[in-house]
Design a protein around this motif. Structure first.
Motif, short mmCIF file in Angstrom:
data_model
loop_
_atom_site.label_atom_id
_atom_site.label_comp_id
_atom_site.label_asym_id
_atom_site.label_seq_id
_atom_site.Cartn_x
_atom_site.Cartn_y
_atom_site.Cartn_z
N ALA A 62 0.81 -1.22 0.00
CA ALA A 62 0.00 0.00 0.00
C ALA A 62 0.84 1.27 0.00
CB ALA A 62 -0.93 0.00 1.22
N LEU A 63 2.11 1.15 0.38
CA LEU A 63 2.97 2.33 0.44
C LEU A 63 3.60 2.68 -0.91
CD1 LEU A 63 4.82 1.68 3.84
CD2 LEU A 63 2.90 3.23 3.40
N GLY A 64 3.65 1.72 -1.82
CA GLY A 64 4.19 2.00 -3.15
C GLY A 64 5.66 2.39 -3.17
N ALA A 65 6.43 1.92 -2.19
CA ALA A 65 7.82 2.37 -2.09
C ALA A 65 8.74 1.59 -3.03
CB ALA A 65 8.31 2.23 -0.65
N PHE A 66 8.70 0.27 -2.97
CA PHE A 66 9.56 -0.57 -3.82
C PHE A 66 8.85 -0.85 -5.14
CE2 PHE A 66 11.93 -1.20 0.02
CZ PHE A 66 13.22 -1.45 -0.40
N VAL B 21 3.48 6.53 -0.90
CA VAL B 21 2.62 7.07 0.15
C VAL B 21 3.42 7.18 1.45
CG1 VAL B 21 0.49 6.72 1.48
CG2 VAL B 21 0.59 6.00 -0.92
N ASN B 22 3.28 8.31 2.11
CA ASN B 22 3.97 8.53 3.39
C ASN B 22 3.38 7.61 4.44
OD1 ASN B 22 5.11 9.73 5.75
ND2 ASN B 22 5.14 11.73 4.75
N PRO B 23 4.22 6.92 5.23
CA PRO B 23 3.68 6.07 6.30
C PRO B 23 3.04 6.85 7.44
CG PRO B 23 6.08 6.05 6.38
CD PRO B 23 5.69 6.80 5.14
N ASP C 179 -4.20 9.76 2.45
CA ASP C 179 -2.82 9.43 2.09
C ASP C 179 -2.02 10.72 1.92
OD1 ASP C 179 -3.25 6.73 2.13
OD2 ASP C 179 -3.55 6.53 -0.04
N LEU C 180 -0.86 10.76 2.53
CA LEU C 180 0.00 11.94 2.48
C LEU C 180 1.20 11.70 1.57
CD1 LEU C 180 0.10 12.92 6.28
CD2 LEU C 180 -1.52 13.67 4.52
N THR C 181 1.72 12.78 1.01
CA THR C 181 2.93 12.68 0.20
C THR C 181 4.14 12.40 1.09
OG1 THR C 181 4.42 13.84 -1.30
CG2 THR C 181 3.28 15.19 0.31
N PRO C 182 5.08 11.57 0.60
CA PRO C 182 6.35 11.43 1.30
C PRO C 182 7.36 12.47 0.85
CG PRO C 182 6.26 9.87 -0.51
CD PRO C 182 4.97 10.66 -0.56
N GLY C 183 6.90 13.44 0.00
CA GLY C 183 7.83 14.40 -0.58
C GLY C 183 8.46 13.83 -1.85
N ALA D 183 10.37 4.16 2.43
CA ALA D 183 10.96 2.86 2.76
C ALA D 183 11.74 2.91 4.07
CB ALA D 183 11.88 2.40 1.62
N VAL D 184 12.48 3.99 4.30
CA VAL D 184 13.26 4.11 5.54
C VAL D 184 12.34 4.38 6.73
CG1 VAL D 184 15.06 5.44 6.71
CG2 VAL D 184 15.32 4.88 4.29
N ALA D 185 11.37 5.29 6.56
CA ALA D 185 10.48 5.64 7.66
C ALA D 185 9.61 4.47 8.08
CB ALA D 185 9.61 6.83 7.27
N ALA D 186 9.24 3.61 7.11
CA ALA D 186 8.38 2.46 7.41
C ALA D 186 9.16 1.21 7.77
CB ALA D 186 7.48 2.19 6.20
#
Length: 495
Positions: free
Chosen positions: A39-43, A141-143, A152-156, A165-168
């Motif tokens: 759901a975070l769409g990081a990787f 998506v920002n965790p 859903d917030l932007t991670p920038g 990825a690091v924050a989550a």
């Protein structure tokens, strides 16, 4: 024992050396976390087989007792870095299917140090964006969330996937790139540490170019100590990059003495923007007080050409982008459009670039081509270059007066909702870079350190700007600020 994927690099390094955990176990913990975080769409390109192979090799290396600090540490790699045999798309459709036969210098250095690549991370297309909403893969998506609000917030951006990825806790650290704030702004939005080194400290070879005179790679990590450890592994002279500095790389971790007595910290009056939220103003004042309490001298300074930084940046960066992106034409790299009977090479170029580039990249290419065109070159591009020289001189003058570092906010706000600025004037989005672009224009090192939460429970960051090539000193000051702020908040898991 806490889950291994939540550890810092320093903690994992010590536990790996102590035999408490293996690199394979640490890697599996991260791969499991990634599997549960779709759901975070990081990787966006996962490399579990590569990760497991490198983890096994790292364990063998650690057993010999002669392993570098990053050996066995699972990391994510921003999709802007070319990685051998692994898709490297710069989050753009036009590079779909591109599998480099070479490794970028920075990712290669991490590989040589024994770091474990878990996969490629989401980003704004060609690093053009401040919200990770221009990616061909969809949003990262920002965790973090605003209290109980499910927006859903932007991670920038552009290193949004790296920040997420690091924050989550999907990886222990990640690579980012910073052209106008693309490491520091997402680090601030996600409550992590991000370092933009001096221009030339990290090789740009093998990193897909956006604006070549501004781009610089750097680490995104959970703590200042982790950023110092990773930065040392990423740095070093590279003859393949003509802008790479032939300077010795210090032991950045050893520089974290926590002693800044007598250091002079500058507070630039020009960064007090009209309409700046009270929370940002208060955070800045608190950070100033923290550094003063630890023995630093605080001095008001002036950087008079700051107000011209954003306009100059948004002439220079698109100009360089239009030049760099000319190579993506349907002939040399990536996607090629299907052609109708009778279409010639001009139609092929037009259709390929229209299909392959997203709206923000198209906008910047058009701006860049315009400001470089005959009749406008002197009026825009040359004038912006002269302004850049004046901005650089502002910093040189201030550092020449005995200032050791400059403290500013990292961003003008906390993370905003994905889509909330979609209908706004693009300039409103560009204003997210207001505190960060000067650092790139002047080629200086900068770092974002999480320093507090806003009233909605979202992280806010402070930025420290250092003298050129003095990342070690900058990291030490940042470490003092980090300890004084005592930021330990983590996002509540909802994904």
């Amino acid at each position: 024992m806490s889950d291994p994927n939540t550890w810092t690099i320093a903690e994992a390094r010590d536990r790996l050396r102590g035999g408490d955990v293996t690199a394979v176990e640490l890697t599996e913990a991260c791969l499991t976390a990634i599997d549960g975080a779709g759901a975070l769409g990081a990787f966006v390109h996962r490399t579990p087989d590569i990760a497991r192979d490198r983890a096994k090799a790292a364990d063998d290396r650690i057993k010999t007792g002669d392993a570098p600090d990053m050996c066995g540490i699972p990391v994510g790699i921003k999709d802007l870095f070319c990685t051998e045999g692994v898709p490297s798309q710069a989050a753009s459709r036009i590079l779909e299917g591109f599998l480099p036969e070479y490794e970028s210098t920075v990712s290669g250095r991490l590989k040589s140090a024994g770091a474990v690549m878990l996969g490629k991370l989401n980003m704004d297309e060609f690093a053009m964006g401040s919200s990770n909403q221009t990616s061909t893969y969809g949003n990262a998506v920002n965790p973090w969330r605003r209290g109980n609000d499910e927006t859903d917030l932007t991670p920038g951006g552009s290193s949004g996937g790296s920040a997420t990825a690091v924050a989550a806790d999907l990886c222990l650290a990640a690579t980012g790139t910073d052209t106008g704030g693309s490491i520091r702004q997402p680090a601030a939005f996600a409550g992590i540490v991000g370092v933009k080194p001096t221009y030339g400290r990290c090789s740009r070879w093998g990193i897909v170019a956006f604006a070549s005179s501004l781009d610089q790679a750097g680490p995104m990590a959970k703590t200042v100590r982790d950023a110092a450890i990773m930065l040392e592994a990423m740095c070093g002279h590279d003859p393949k990059d003509s802008t790479s500095a032939d300077l010795a790389v210090p032991n950045f971790e050893a520089a974290l003495t926590d002693d800044i007595k007598g250091k002079v910290i500058g507070i630039p009056k020009e960064y007090r923007m009209d309409g700046m939220p009270d929370e940002i103003e208060k955070l800045w004042a608190n950070g100033t007080a923290m550094l003063k309490d630890t023995g630093a001298e605080i001095r008001d300074i002036s950087l008079p050409h700051t107000k011209y930084a954003l306009p100059a940046y948004y002439v220079i960066a698109p100009a360089e982008a239009s030049s760099n992106l000319a190579r993506y034409d349907g002939v040399r790299f990536g996607h090629r459009a299907s052609l109708a009977q009778g279409d010639g090479i001009t139609e092929m170029y037009e259709k390929t670039r229209a299909e392959g580039f997203g709206p923000e990249v198209q906008r910047r290419v058009m701006i860049g081509t315009y400001v470089l065109s005959a009749g406008f070159y002197d009026a825009y591009y040359n004038r912006a270059r002269k302004v850049r020289t004046l901005i650089k001189k502002d910093f040189e003058d201030v550092f020449g007066q005995g200032i050791d570092a400059i403290l500013t906010p990292a961003t003008p706000s906390a993370a905003f909702g994905l889509g909330e600025m979609a209908d706004a004037d693009p300039v409103q989005m560009y204003l997210n870079d207001v505190f960060t672009v000067t650092v790139n224009l002047a080629g200086l090192p900068g770092i974002s350190v999480p320093a507090g939460l806003d009233k909605q429970g979202l992280p806010l960051g402070l930025q420290l700007i250092g003298r050129p090539w003095e990342e070690a000193d900058l990291l030490n000051t940042a470490h003092v600020l980090e300890n004084a702020a005592g930021f330990i908040s983590k996002p509540t898991k909802w994904w």
